[in-house]
Design a protein around this motif. Structure first.
Motif, PDB file in Angstrom:
ATOM      1  N   GLU A 139       4.271  -0.348   9.794  1.00  0.00           N
ATOM      2  CA  GLU A 139       4.255  -1.607  10.861  1.00  0.00           C
ATOM      3  C   GLU A 139       3.355  -2.566   9.658  1.00  0.00           C
ATOM      4  OE1 GLU A 139       2.616  -3.895  14.738  1.00  0.00           O
ATOM      5  OE2 GLU A 139       2.869  -1.739  15.005  1.00  0.00           O
ATOM      6  N   LEU A 140       3.829  -3.984  10.083  1.00  0.00           N
ATOM      7  CA  LEU A 140       3.353  -4.598   8.407  1.00  0.00           C
ATOM      8  C   LEU A 140       2.332  -4.965   8.671  1.00  0.00           C
ATOM      9  CD1 LEU A 140       4.217  -5.250   5.343  1.00  0.00           C
ATOM     10  CD2 LEU A 140       5.204  -7.520   6.871  1.00  0.00           C
ATOM     11  N   LEU A 141       1.231  -5.055   7.836  1.00  0.00           N
ATOM     12  CA  LEU A 141      -0.230  -5.424   8.973  1.00  0.00           C
ATOM     13  C   LEU A 141      -0.213  -6.574   7.624  1.00  0.00           C
ATOM     14  CD1 LEU A 141      -1.889  -1.470   9.515  1.00  0.00           C
ATOM     15  CD2 LEU A 141      -1.349  -4.215  11.158  1.00  0.00           C
ATOM     16  N   GLY A 142      -1.437  -7.202   8.073  1.00  0.00           N
ATOM     17  CA  GLY A 142      -2.377  -8.378   6.876  1.00  0.00           C
ATOM     18  C   GLY A 142      -2.220  -9.481   7.827  1.00  0.00           C
ATOM     19  N   ASP A 143      -2.850 -10.727   6.909  1.00  0.00           N
ATOM     20  CA  ASP A 143      -3.466 -11.862   7.490  1.00  0.00           C
ATOM     21  C   ASP A 143      -2.420 -12.416   7.458  1.00  0.00           C
ATOM     22  OD1 ASP A 143      -3.343 -15.086   7.012  1.00  0.00           O
ATOM     23  OD2 ASP A 143      -5.486 -13.891   6.759  1.00  0.00           O
TER      24      ASP A 143
ATOM     25  N   LEU B  70      13.211   6.001  -8.150  1.00  0.00           N
ATOM     26  CA  LEU B  70      12.836   6.681  -6.734  1.00  0.00           C
ATOM     27  C   LEU B  70      12.082   8.057  -7.231  1.00  0.00           C
ATOM     28  CD1 LEU B  70      16.800   7.710  -5.096  1.00  0.00           C
ATOM     29  CD2 LEU B  70      15.451   6.498  -3.978  1.00  0.00           C
ATOM     30  N   ALA B  71      12.277   8.661  -7.825  1.00  0.00           N
ATOM     31  CA  ALA B  71      10.962  10.165  -7.734  1.00  0.00           C
ATOM     32  C   ALA B  71       9.285   9.174  -8.637  1.00  0.00           C
ATOM     33  CB  ALA B  71      11.532  10.893  -9.314  1.00  0.00           C
ATOM     34  N   ARG B  72       9.820   8.019  -9.068  1.00  0.00           N
ATOM     35  CA  ARG B  72       8.802   7.270  -9.754  1.00  0.00           C
ATOM     36  C   ARG B  72       7.865   6.818  -8.066  1.00  0.00           C
ATOM     37  NH1 ARG B  72       8.421   0.781 -12.179  1.00  0.00           N
ATOM     38  NH2 ARG B  72       6.832   0.570 -12.835  1.00  0.00           N
ATOM     39  N   VAL B  73       8.219   6.410  -7.231  1.00  0.00           N
ATOM     40  CA  VAL B  73       7.989   6.194  -6.252  1.00  0.00           C
ATOM     41  C   VAL B  73       7.896   7.286  -4.967  1.00  0.00           C
ATOM     42  CG1 VAL B  73       9.130   3.378  -6.710  1.00  0.00           C
ATOM     43  CG2 VAL B  73      10.223   5.388  -5.389  1.00  0.00           C
ATOM     44  N   ARG B  74       8.733   8.118  -5.131  1.00  0.00           N
ATOM     45  CA  ARG B  74       8.443   9.014  -3.801  1.00  0.00           C
ATOM     46  C   ARG B  74       7.164   8.624  -2.687  1.00  0.00           C
ATOM     47  NH1 ARG B  74      11.163  13.574  -6.109  1.00  0.00           N
ATOM     48  NH2 ARG B  74       9.470  13.825  -7.298  1.00  0.00           N
ATOM     49  N   GLY B  75       7.214   9.114  -1.897  1.00  0.00           N
ATOM     50  CA  GLY B  75       6.288   9.204  -1.301  1.00  0.00           C
ATOM     51  C   GLY B  75       4.702   8.240  -0.935  1.00  0.00           C
ATOM     52  N   CYS B  76       5.203   6.445  -1.563  1.00  0.00           N
ATOM     53  CA  CYS B  76       4.042   5.735  -1.720  1.00  0.00           C
ATOM     54  C   CYS B  76       4.840   4.550  -1.030  1.00  0.00           C
ATOM     55  CB  CYS B  76       4.049   5.742  -3.167  1.00  0.00           C
ATOM     56  SG  CYS B  76       3.201   6.638  -4.652  1.00  0.00           S
ATOM     57  N   VAL B  77       3.983   4.036  -0.782  1.00  0.00           N
ATOM     58  CA  VAL B  77       4.822   2.578  -0.892  1.00  0.00           C
ATOM     59  C   VAL B  77       3.613   1.527  -1.132  1.00  0.00           C
ATOM     60  CG1 VAL B  77       5.076   2.838   1.990  1.00  0.00           C
ATOM     61  CG2 VAL B  77       2.304   2.288   1.364  1.00  0.00           C
ATOM     62  N   GLU B  78       4.141   0.132  -1.414  1.00  0.00           N
ATOM     63  CA  GLU B  78       3.554  -0.764  -1.818  1.00  0.00           C
ATOM     64  C   GLU B  78       1.830  -1.398  -0.867  1.00  0.00           C
ATOM     65  OE1 GLU B  78       6.331  -3.233  -4.414  1.00  0.00           O
ATOM     66  OE2 GLU B  78       4.882  -5.089  -3.782  1.00  0.00           O
ATOM     67  N   MET B  79       1.863  -1.782  -1.398  1.00  0.00           N
ATOM     68  CA  MET B  79      -0.150  -2.611  -0.803  1.00  0.00           C
ATOM     69  C   MET B  79       0.000  -3.846  -1.168  1.00  0.00           C
ATOM     70  SD  MET B  79      -0.455  -1.324   2.143  1.00  0.00           S
ATOM     71  CE  MET B  79      -1.890  -1.797   2.636  1.00  0.00           C
TER      72      MET B  79
ATOM     73  N   MET C 103      -7.735 -10.603   0.452  1.00  0.00           N
ATOM     74  CA  MET C 103      -6.098 -10.148   1.811  1.00  0.00           C
ATOM     75  C   MET C 103      -5.321  -9.367   1.445  1.00  0.00           C
ATOM     76  SD  MET C 103      -5.453 -14.512   2.123  1.00  0.00           S
ATOM     77  CE  MET C 103      -5.299 -14.665   4.480  1.00  0.00           C
ATOM     78  N   VAL C 104      -5.058  -7.994   2.182  1.00  0.00           N
ATOM     79  CA  VAL C 104      -4.438  -7.427   1.615  1.00  0.00           C
ATOM     80  C   VAL C 104      -3.040  -6.954   2.759  1.00  0.00           C
ATOM     81  CG1 VAL C 104      -3.957  -4.586   1.184  1.00  0.00           C
ATOM     82  CG2 VAL C 104      -6.441  -5.774   0.441  1.00  0.00           C
ATOM     83  N   SER C 105      -1.334  -6.412   2.682  1.00  0.00           N
ATOM     84  CA  SER C 105      -0.260  -6.919   3.363  1.00  0.00           C
ATOM     85  C   SER C 105       0.150  -5.516   2.817  1.00  0.00           C
ATOM     86  CB  SER C 105       0.156  -8.520   3.273  1.00  0.00           C
ATOM     87  OG  SER C 105       0.893  -8.242   1.937  1.00  0.00           O
ATOM     88  N   GLY C 106       0.695  -5.161   3.737  1.00  0.00           N
ATOM     89  CA  GLY C 106       1.164  -4.169   3.565  1.00  0.00           C
ATOM     90  C   GLY C 106       1.247  -3.509   4.843  1.00  0.00           C
ATOM     91  N   PRO C 107       1.820  -2.006   4.552  1.00  0.00           N
ATOM     92  CA  PRO C 107       2.551  -1.586   3.635  1.00  0.00           C
ATOM     93  C   PRO C 107       4.180  -2.406   3.216  1.00  0.00           C
ATOM     94  CG  PRO C 107       2.704   0.317   4.995  1.00  0.00           C
ATOM     95  CD  PRO C 107       1.746  -1.359   6.084  1.00  0.00           C
ATOM     96  N   TRP C 108       4.697  -1.752   2.273  1.00  0.00           N
ATOM     97  CA  TRP C 108       5.674  -2.667   1.187  1.00  0.00           C
ATOM     98  C   TRP C 108       6.614  -1.623   1.212  1.00  0.00           C
ATOM     99  CZ3 TRP C 108       6.438  -7.274   3.321  1.00  0.00           C
ATOM    100  CH2 TRP C 108       5.999  -8.913   3.568  1.00  0.00           C
ATOM    101  N   ALA C 109       8.114  -2.098   1.333  1.00  0.00           N
ATOM    102  CA  ALA C 109       8.590  -1.277   0.233  1.00  0.00           C
ATOM    103  C   ALA C 109       8.240  -1.581  -0.889  1.00  0.00           C
ATOM    104  CB  ALA C 109      10.502  -1.300   0.019  1.00  0.00           C
TER     105      ALA C 109
END
Lengths: 83, 230
Positions: free
Chosen positions: A7-11, B101-110, B215-221
């Motif tokens: 679930e997307l979190l953030g401001d 796909l291998a580079r990002v495997r198991g990760c998300v973007e913040m 400010m931190v948002s995520g997780p994103w693809a």
């Protein structure tokens, strides 16, 4: 990591700007650059000073203006040639 | 019929649910090609105009894929003539897609953004009474902006150092800072099981400096880490 953690979190102000920043400006492209400009706002540079409502408003206005051709400015999505 | 692309995920992942709808409510399906799987939907349009609603749906579909495995997300608006054209496109880039796909495997973007508090704290309106007063005003404004930018840059490096030392990032990508920018941005590729720890590390790294806001948002693809072109 569970699905709930996705679930997307953030401001709130940040989230929509970031969503547009990610979805419209990043990710793989099929051919060449895809450049999107809406109502003269470079969405790549949508700043924190622009609130969600302002972004939505601009997009709505842009959509309305496209219904009044000809207008070369909004919204512009340059797609790969030959498609 | 034209085919709209959302993302590429490893072969063998569960396909989208039959009820999954994409842009313009079109059913989303998996198209297997060249050892990977593309999540796509049909579209009557050869191009796709952007809107907030469509951008949200695009990301929702990518996020759905992310629940199965970390995908290589496509930018909004990627339309090919048909499934065969997309399959050919994938086949021609199979190596780089598998590498991504291998580079990002198991990760998300913040997404980490440092807001330049005080950036607009320059003297008010430009004075009109004399040229020297105007030049003094310009200099003060530049000094204020430079000072804030330097502080933010210092903080940005501090955050990067903190997350690297804590071992909560696999990769950091800086965004280019435009002249007059009001914030500094960075994308962090974070292992899924370290997302909560990553937030803690970022926040503790900036707690000491109250002049800036992070400010931190995520997780994103991992959109930022899969920006490969054609």
């Amino acid at each position: 990591m569970s699905d709930d953690d996705l679930e997307l979190l953030g401001d709130d102000r940040l989230v929509l700007g970031d969503l547009l920043n990610h979805v419209l400006d990043k990710g793989i492209v099929i051919s060449g650059d895809v450049t999107i400009a809406v109502a003269d706002i470079d969405l790549i540079r949508v700043g924190l000073g622009i609130y969600i409502t302002a972004i939505q408003s601009e997009l709505d206005h842009a959509a309305a203006r496209t219904r009044t051709p000809p207008h070369a400015n909004v919204p512009v999505l340059h797609h790969p040639s030959g498609l | 019929m034209p085919t709209y692309l959302y993302c590429i995920i490893p072969a063998g992942c569960d396909p989208p649910a039959a009820s999954r709808r994409g842009v313009d409510a079109a059913p989303v399906r998996a198209l297997d090609a060249a050892g990977v799987s593309a999540w796509v939907s049909d579209t009557p349009n050869a191009s796709m105009s952007p809107s907030v609603a469509r951008a949200r749906v695009h990301d929702d579909v990518v996020r759905d894929a992310m629940a199965r495995a970390t995908p290589v997300p496509a930018r909004f608006g990627q339309v090919l003539a048909d499934d065969a054209a997309l399959a050919q496109w994938i086949d021609e880039r199979r190596e780089s897609l598998v590498e991504s796909l291998a580079r990002v495997r198991g990760c998300v973007e913040m997404s980490v953004r440092i807001l330049l508090a005080g950036h607009d704290a320059a003297p008010g309106q430009a004075p009109r009474e004399s040229g020297s007063a105007y030049l003094r005003w310009v200099r003060e404004r530049q000094q204020t902006r430079q000072s804030v930018t330097d502080q933010a840059e210092f903080l940005r490096r501090g955050v990067a150092r903190a997350v690297e030392e804590a071992g909560v990032v696999r990769e950091v990508r800086w965004a280019t800072v435009a002249p007059g920018a009001r914030s500094l941005e960075a994308a962090h590729l974070v292992p899924r099981d370290l997302v909560a720890r990553h937030r803690e590390v970022v926040r503790s790294a900036v707690e000491r400096d109250h002049r800036m806001k992070v400010m931190v948002s995520g997780p994103w693809a991992p959109y930022t880490f899969c920006a490969a072109g054609s």
